[in-house]
Design a protein around this motif. Structure first.
Motif, short mmCIF file in Angstrom:
data_model
loop_
_atom_site.label_atom_id
_atom_site.label_comp_id
_atom_site.label_asym_id
_atom_site.label_seq_id
_atom_site.Cartn_x
_atom_site.Cartn_y
_atom_site.Cartn_z
N MET A 1 0.85 -1.17 0.00
CA MET A 1 0.00 0.00 0.00
C MET A 1 0.89 1.24 0.00
SD MET A 1 -2.77 1.21 2.89
CE MET A 1 -4.00 0.04 2.37
N LYS A 2 0.52 2.21 -0.82
CA LYS A 2 1.29 3.45 -0.89
C LYS A 2 0.43 4.61 -0.39
CE LYS A 2 3.99 6.46 -3.78
NZ LYS A 2 4.59 6.70 -5.07
N ILE A 3 0.94 5.32 0.61
CA ILE A 3 0.28 6.50 1.15
C ILE A 3 1.15 7.71 0.82
CG2 ILE A 3 -0.52 7.68 3.23
CD1 ILE A 3 -0.80 4.89 4.52
N THR A 4 0.54 8.70 0.17
CA THR A 4 1.26 9.92 -0.18
C THR A 4 0.58 11.10 0.51
OG1 THR A 4 1.81 8.98 -2.34
CG2 THR A 4 2.10 11.35 -2.08
N ILE A 5 1.37 11.92 1.16
CA ILE A 5 0.86 13.07 1.89
C ILE A 5 1.41 14.33 1.24
CG2 ILE A 5 0.77 14.24 4.13
CD1 ILE A 5 1.39 11.40 5.34
N CYS A 6 0.51 15.29 0.99
CA CYS A 6 0.94 16.56 0.41
C CYS A 6 1.72 17.35 1.46
CB CYS A 6 -0.26 17.37 -0.06
SG CYS A 6 0.23 18.97 -0.77
N ILE A 7 2.86 17.86 1.05
CA ILE A 7 3.66 18.69 1.95
C ILE A 7 3.85 20.09 1.35
CG2 ILE A 7 4.81 16.81 3.15
CD1 ILE A 7 7.19 17.18 1.21
N GLY A 8 2.95 20.45 0.43
CA GLY A 8 2.98 21.79 -0.16
C GLY A 8 2.61 22.84 0.88
N SER A 9 2.75 24.10 0.51
CA SER A 9 2.58 25.18 1.49
C SER A 9 1.18 25.24 2.10
CB SER A 9 2.94 26.53 0.85
OG SER A 9 2.15 26.75 -0.30
N SER A 10 0.13 25.06 1.32
CA SER A 10 -1.23 25.11 1.87
C SER A 10 -1.47 23.97 2.86
CB SER A 10 -2.26 25.05 0.73
OG SER A 10 -3.56 25.13 1.26
N CYS A 11 -1.06 22.76 2.49
CA CYS A 11 -1.23 21.61 3.39
C CYS A 11 -0.31 21.73 4.60
CB CYS A 11 -1.01 20.30 2.64
SG CYS A 11 -2.38 19.89 1.52
N HIS A 12 0.86 22.31 4.40
CA HIS A 12 1.77 22.51 5.52
C HIS A 12 1.11 23.38 6.59
CE1 HIS A 12 5.48 23.01 7.76
NE2 HIS A 12 5.26 24.32 7.75
N ILE A 13 0.46 24.44 6.16
CA ILE A 13 -0.23 25.35 7.08
C ILE A 13 -1.36 24.62 7.81
CG2 ILE A 13 -1.75 27.38 7.17
CD1 ILE A 13 0.05 28.54 4.90
N CYS A 43 1.92 19.94 -3.82
CA CYS A 43 0.57 20.27 -4.28
C CYS A 43 -0.14 19.20 -5.10
CB CYS A 43 0.54 21.57 -5.06
SG CYS A 43 -1.14 22.17 -5.25
N MET A 44 -1.22 18.70 -4.54
CA MET A 44 -2.06 17.69 -5.20
C MET A 44 -3.29 18.33 -5.85
SD MET A 44 -1.94 14.61 -2.45
CE MET A 44 -0.52 13.58 -2.26
N GLY A 45 -3.35 19.66 -5.81
CA GLY A 45 -4.42 20.37 -6.50
C GLY A 45 -5.75 20.43 -5.77
N GLN A 46 -5.76 20.09 -4.50
CA GLN A 46 -6.99 20.13 -3.70
C GLN A 46 -6.77 21.02 -2.48
OE1 GLN A 46 -9.86 18.44 -4.55
NE2 GLN A 46 -8.90 17.69 -6.40
N CYS A 47 -6.18 22.17 -2.68
CA CYS A 47 -5.72 23.03 -1.58
C CYS A 47 -6.85 23.53 -0.69
CB CYS A 47 -4.96 24.23 -2.14
SG CYS A 47 -3.50 23.75 -3.10
N GLN A 48 -8.07 23.60 -1.19
CA GLN A 48 -9.17 24.10 -0.37
C GLN A 48 -9.60 23.11 0.69
OE1 GLN A 48 -9.30 23.12 -3.50
NE2 GLN A 48 -11.15 21.95 -3.90
N LYS A 49 -9.17 21.88 0.57
CA LYS A 49 -9.53 20.86 1.55
C LYS A 49 -8.47 20.78 2.63
CE LYS A 49 -12.21 18.53 -1.91
NZ LYS A 49 -12.52 17.35 -2.64
N GLY A 50 -8.54 19.80 3.51
CA GLY A 50 -7.53 19.63 4.56
C GLY A 50 -6.23 19.14 3.95
N VAL A 51 -5.41 18.51 4.74
CA VAL A 51 -4.16 17.95 4.25
C VAL A 51 -4.50 16.84 3.25
CG1 VAL A 51 -2.03 16.76 4.87
CG2 VAL A 51 -2.96 18.52 6.39
N CYS A 52 -3.99 16.95 2.05
CA CYS A 52 -4.30 16.00 0.98
C CYS A 52 -3.49 14.71 1.17
CB CYS A 52 -3.99 16.60 -0.37
SG CYS A 52 -4.94 18.09 -0.72
N VAL A 53 -4.20 13.59 1.10
CA VAL A 53 -3.57 12.29 1.27
C VAL A 53 -4.15 11.35 0.22
CG1 VAL A 53 -3.35 10.29 2.82
CG2 VAL A 53 -3.29 12.59 3.76
#
Length: 79
Positions: A1-13, A43-53
């Motif tokens: 299983m592969k889990i990827t977590i966005c660490i872009g600036s919006s998700c970081h905040i 950036c996974m392109g879903q910045c308006q949501k919570g931390v993208c996973v």
């Protein structure tokens, strides 16, 4: 299983660092190092949501407070 977590600036905040740390703790707690690959992405392109996973390319929005429940429901139950 592969889990990827966005660490872009919006998700970081929104707490990406805490989400990553919690995933690392849970993977170790359940001895899943050989079954779960944890990665990061910008950036996974879903910045308006919570931390993208993503879990095996399925998109989710996670908060530091919801990681435990998310892990049980979307990781442990699928292994």
């Amino acid at each position: 299983m592969k889990i990827t977590i966005c660490i872009g600036s919006s998700c970081h905040i929104k707490g990406a660092r805490q989400v990553v740390e919690k995933f690392q703790e849970l993977i170790a707690k359940y001895s899943l190092d050989d079954k779960v690959q944890l990665g990061g992405a910008f950036c996974m392109g879903q910045c308006q949501k919570g931390v993208c996973v993503t879990v095996d390319d399925e998109f989710f929005s996670v908060t530091p407070e919801s990681v435990d429940e998310f892990f049980i429901n979307n990781v442990l139950q699928k292994l």
